[in-house]
Design a protein around this motif. Structure first.
Motif, short mmCIF file in Angstrom:
data_model
loop_
_atom_site.label_atom_id
_atom_site.label_comp_id
_atom_site.label_asym_id
_atom_site.label_seq_id
_atom_site.Cartn_x
_atom_site.Cartn_y
_atom_site.Cartn_z
N LEU A 1 0.94 -1.41 0.00
CA LEU A 1 0.01 -0.02 0.12
C LEU A 1 0.73 1.24 0.08
O LEU A 1 1.96 1.25 0.43
N LYS A 2 0.24 2.38 -0.55
CA LYS A 2 1.10 3.55 -0.51
C LYS A 2 1.11 4.13 0.87
O LYS A 2 2.06 5.00 1.12
N GLU A 3 0.06 4.02 1.71
CA GLU A 3 -0.07 4.41 3.16
C GLU A 3 -0.56 3.46 3.91
O GLU A 3 -1.33 2.67 3.51
N LYS A 4 -0.25 3.36 5.22
CA LYS A 4 -0.65 2.59 6.21
C LYS A 4 -2.18 2.73 6.30
O LYS A 4 -2.73 3.93 6.09
N LYS A 5 -2.92 1.54 6.46
CA LYS A 5 -4.41 1.73 6.54
C LYS A 5 -4.79 0.92 8.07
O LYS A 5 -4.16 0.38 8.80
N SER A 6 -5.87 1.45 8.36
CA SER A 6 -6.25 0.93 9.65
C SER A 6 -7.85 0.36 9.58
O SER A 6 -8.53 0.89 8.64
N ASP A 7 -8.25 -0.59 10.28
CA ASP A 7 -9.77 -0.97 10.36
C ASP A 7 -10.53 0.23 10.94
O ASP A 7 -9.88 1.06 11.55
N GLU A 8 -11.89 -0.08 10.67
CA GLU A 8 -12.79 1.08 11.30
C GLU A 8 -12.69 1.26 12.63
O GLU A 8 -13.29 2.48 13.23
N ASP A 9 -12.27 0.23 13.50
CA ASP A 9 -12.44 0.16 14.92
C ASP A 9 -11.23 0.79 15.44
O ASP A 9 -10.85 0.79 16.57
N GLY A 10 -10.00 0.93 14.64
CA GLY A 10 -8.72 1.00 15.27
C GLY A 10 -8.05 0.05 15.45
O GLY A 10 -6.86 0.34 16.40
N MET B 1 -6.47 -2.70 14.22
CA MET B 1 -5.16 -3.04 13.69
C MET B 1 -4.85 -2.16 12.52
O MET B 1 -5.57 -1.41 11.78
N SER B 2 -3.61 -1.87 12.07
CA SER B 2 -3.01 -1.31 10.98
C SER B 2 -2.19 -2.21 10.22
O SER B 2 -1.56 -3.13 10.71
N TRP B 3 -2.12 -1.82 8.95
CA TRP B 3 -1.36 -2.64 8.16
C TRP B 3 -1.05 -2.04 6.79
O TRP B 3 -1.46 -0.95 6.45
N ASP B 4 0.31 -2.26 6.28
CA ASP B 4 0.94 -1.66 5.00
C ASP B 4 1.01 -2.65 3.89
O ASP B 4 1.33 -2.27 2.63
N VAL B 5 0.76 -3.91 4.12
CA VAL B 5 0.66 -4.75 2.95
C VAL B 5 -0.35 -5.83 3.21
O VAL B 5 -0.60 -6.28 4.50
N GLU B 6 -0.91 -6.03 2.07
CA GLU B 6 -2.00 -7.17 1.95
C GLU B 6 -1.79 -8.38 1.42
O GLU B 6 -1.08 -8.26 0.07
N HIS B 7 -1.66 -9.51 1.61
CA HIS B 7 -1.24 -10.81 1.17
C HIS B 7 -2.64 -11.69 0.65
O HIS B 7 -3.48 -12.26 1.51
N TRP B 8 -2.82 -11.70 -0.74
CA TRP B 8 -4.16 -12.29 -0.97
C TRP B 8 -3.94 -13.64 -1.59
O TRP B 8 -3.03 -13.78 -2.30
N SER B 9 -4.85 -14.45 -1.29
CA SER B 9 -4.71 -15.85 -1.72
C SER B 9 -6.13 -16.36 -2.12
O SER B 9 -7.09 -16.07 -1.26
N ALA B 10 -6.37 -17.55 -2.96
CA ALA B 10 -7.65 -18.01 -3.18
C ALA B 10 -7.59 -19.34 -2.26
O ALA B 10 -6.64 -20.13 -2.09
N ILE B 11 -8.80 -19.51 -1.75
CA ILE B 11 -9.19 -20.90 -1.03
C ILE B 11 -9.53 -21.93 -2.30
O ILE B 11 -9.41 -23.06 -2.18
N PHE C 1 -10.38 -5.74 -2.86
CA PHE C 1 -9.09 -5.99 -3.64
C PHE C 1 -8.64 -4.97 -4.54
O PHE C 1 -9.47 -4.74 -5.64
N LYS C 2 -7.86 -4.01 -4.23
CA LYS C 2 -7.58 -2.71 -5.12
C LYS C 2 -5.97 -2.63 -5.28
O LYS C 2 -5.46 -1.83 -5.01
N PRO C 3 -5.62 -3.70 -6.09
CA PRO C 3 -4.09 -3.52 -6.56
C PRO C 3 -3.82 -2.35 -7.38
O PRO C 3 -2.61 -1.93 -7.40
N GLU C 4 -4.95 -1.68 -8.05
CA GLU C 4 -4.43 -0.76 -9.04
C GLU C 4 -4.00 0.45 -8.23
O GLU C 4 -3.30 1.66 -8.87
N ASP C 5 -4.44 0.75 -6.88
CA ASP C 5 -4.00 1.68 -5.98
C ASP C 5 -2.71 1.61 -5.24
O ASP C 5 -2.46 2.33 -4.37
N ALA C 6 -1.98 0.39 -5.41
CA ALA C 6 -1.18 0.00 -4.61
C ALA C 6 0.26 0.85 -5.15
O ALA C 6 0.57 1.21 -6.28
N LEU C 7 1.19 0.83 -4.15
CA LEU C 7 2.46 1.40 -4.44
C LEU C 7 3.26 0.37 -5.55
O LEU C 7 3.94 0.66 -6.39
#
Length: 96
Positions: free
Chosen positions: A33-42, A44-54, A85-91
């Motif tokens: 990600l271009k910047e750190k994200k947080s969930d709506e409750d605050g 957790m925060s993250w700066d990388v998302e790891h996506w996989s298919a089940i 899933f928004k890879p087009e907005d990623a760093l």
């Protein structure tokens, strides 16, 4: 968008649909990600998302922050995947 394949050490061109197909075929997509994200409750925060298919219709997203993998994950079905899933907005985007 440009995607770096860390296994085959090549750069390729892929759109969001192609990345979903790659996940279904068994690869993980890492979205830096271009910047750190947080969930709506605050909770957790993250700066990388790891996506996989089940399977073809279910996906899992794990998170990292500053190089450390977090224990949290979220599940998504194929219908809500495109809302999150928004890879087009990623760093940068990598296949692993």
């Amino acid at each position: 968008m440009k995607v770096f394949d860390t296994v085959n050490n090549v750069e390729l061109e892929a759109d969001t649909k192609k990345l979903v197909d790659i996940m279904v075929d068994g690869r993980q997509v890492d979205v830096y990600l271009k910047e750190k994200k947080s969930d709506e409750d605050g909770y957790m925060s993250w700066d990388v998302e790891h996506w996989s298919a089940i399977d073809k219709k279910r996906f899992i997203r794990c998170y990292s922050l500053e190089g450390r993998v977090l224990s949290e994950s979220t599940g998504h079905n194929i219908y809500d995947l495109y809302n999150e899933f928004k890879p087009e907005d990623a760093l940068k985007v990598e296949l692993s």
